[in-house]
Motif scaffolding. Structure first.
Motif, mmCIF file in Angstrom:
data_model
loop_
_atom_site.group_PDB
_atom_site.id
_atom_site.type_symbol
_atom_site.label_atom_id
_atom_site.label_comp_id
_atom_site.label_asym_id
_atom_site.label_seq_id
_atom_site.Cartn_x
_atom_site.Cartn_y
_atom_site.Cartn_z
ATOM 1 N N LEU A 30 38.650 18.496 19.951
ATOM 2 C CA LEU A 30 37.241 18.399 19.458
ATOM 3 C C LEU A 30 36.105 18.597 20.639
ATOM 4 O O LEU A 30 35.190 19.986 20.974
ATOM 5 N N ILE A 31 36.512 17.806 21.696
ATOM 6 C CA ILE A 31 35.814 18.480 23.321
ATOM 7 C C ILE A 31 36.303 19.802 24.083
ATOM 8 O O ILE A 31 35.169 20.074 24.561
ATOM 9 N N VAL A 33 36.650 22.216 21.782
ATOM 10 C CA VAL A 33 36.319 23.499 20.897
ATOM 11 C C VAL A 33 34.557 22.936 21.560
ATOM 12 O O VAL A 33 34.428 24.434 21.609
ATOM 13 N N GLY A 34 34.476 21.985 21.702
ATOM 14 C CA GLY A 34 32.663 21.863 21.623
ATOM 15 C C GLY A 34 32.572 22.652 23.458
ATOM 16 O O GLY A 34 31.456 23.307 23.115
ATOM 17 N N ALA A 35 33.128 22.532 24.070
ATOM 18 C CA ALA A 35 32.699 22.831 25.256
ATOM 19 C C ALA A 35 32.918 24.530 25.132
ATOM 20 O O ALA A 35 31.724 25.270 25.973
ATOM 21 N N VAL A 37 32.461 26.810 22.863
ATOM 22 C CA VAL A 37 31.728 26.921 21.998
ATOM 23 C C VAL A 37 30.311 26.722 22.978
ATOM 24 O O VAL A 37 29.239 27.711 22.416
ATOM 25 N N LEU A 38 30.009 25.960 23.213
ATOM 26 C CA LEU A 38 28.771 25.652 23.942
ATOM 27 C C LEU A 38 28.318 26.465 24.782
ATOM 28 O O LEU A 38 27.630 27.185 25.101
ATOM 29 N N LYS A 51 28.553 28.675 31.992
ATOM 30 C CA LYS A 51 29.240 28.071 31.050
ATOM 31 C C LYS A 51 30.658 27.855 31.300
ATOM 32 O O LYS A 51 31.642 26.885 31.271
ATOM 33 N N GLY A 58 34.882 20.213 30.010
ATOM 34 C CA GLY A 58 35.438 19.572 28.784
ATOM 35 C C GLY A 58 36.768 19.289 29.012
ATOM 36 O O GLY A 58 37.807 18.457 28.377
#
Length: 162
Positions: A30-31, A33-35, A37-38, A51, A58
């Motif tokens: 989750l982290i 994927v979140g990083a 996407v962010l 970026k 992450g």
């Protein structure tokens, strides 16, 4: 069920927590994927370096979670290996004295002939009955192969007929 009623499992055997692995690797994924996407969605004031740093951060957090998710206890014909978050310990069977699991401890502890007591993070107390059964299996292996198997005082080594 008493410990004496549990027979030793077939070797090799690996005991690892289910919940801890699911939580650690679930959050790690989750982290990551979140990083990513962010990093993709960050607005223009943020540069490519920002970026990339977000994704690297992450990945670092996911790496720490991997250290927690990899915990396990492995037993084979020659001994036991404790894979904890930061260290791996290997002991031969004659060096192993006992395994204990108490309600107040987060994981089982294993006692060794050198005086060391090492927490076995792969045997998580939070998994209640599953871990109790795993500890009983390990205790049966210790009785069969370890130092504690011999009550006669010959050091627990098979074949010492002094």
């Amino acid at each position: 069920m008493s410990q004496e009623n549990v027979s030793p499992p077939e070797l090799p055997v690996v005991w690892r927590p289910r919940k801890g692995r699911v939580v650690a690797y679930g959050f790690a994924g989750l982290i990551i994927v979140g990083a990513v996407v962010l990093a993709i969605l960050l607005p223009p004031p943020f540069t490519v370096v920002d970026k990339v740093a977000m994704v690297v951060l992450g990945a670092a957090v996911a790496g720490v979670l991997h250290l927690l998710g990899r915990c396990r206890v492995e037993a084979d014909e020659t001994g036991v290996t404790l894979v904890n978050a930061l260290r791996v310990h290997r002991y031969e069977w004659p060096e192993v004295l006992a395994v204990t699991l108490t309600d107040s401890e987060p994981w089982a502890k294993i006692d060794f002939t050198d005086g060391a007591t090492i927490g076995a993070m792969g045997l998580q107390g939070s998994e209640k009955e599953r871990t109790v059964q795993q500890v009983r299996q390990l205790a049966a292996l210790i009785r069969e192969r370890g130092e504690a198997r011999d009550e006669g005082g010959n050091g627990g080594r098979a074949g010492d007929d002094d």
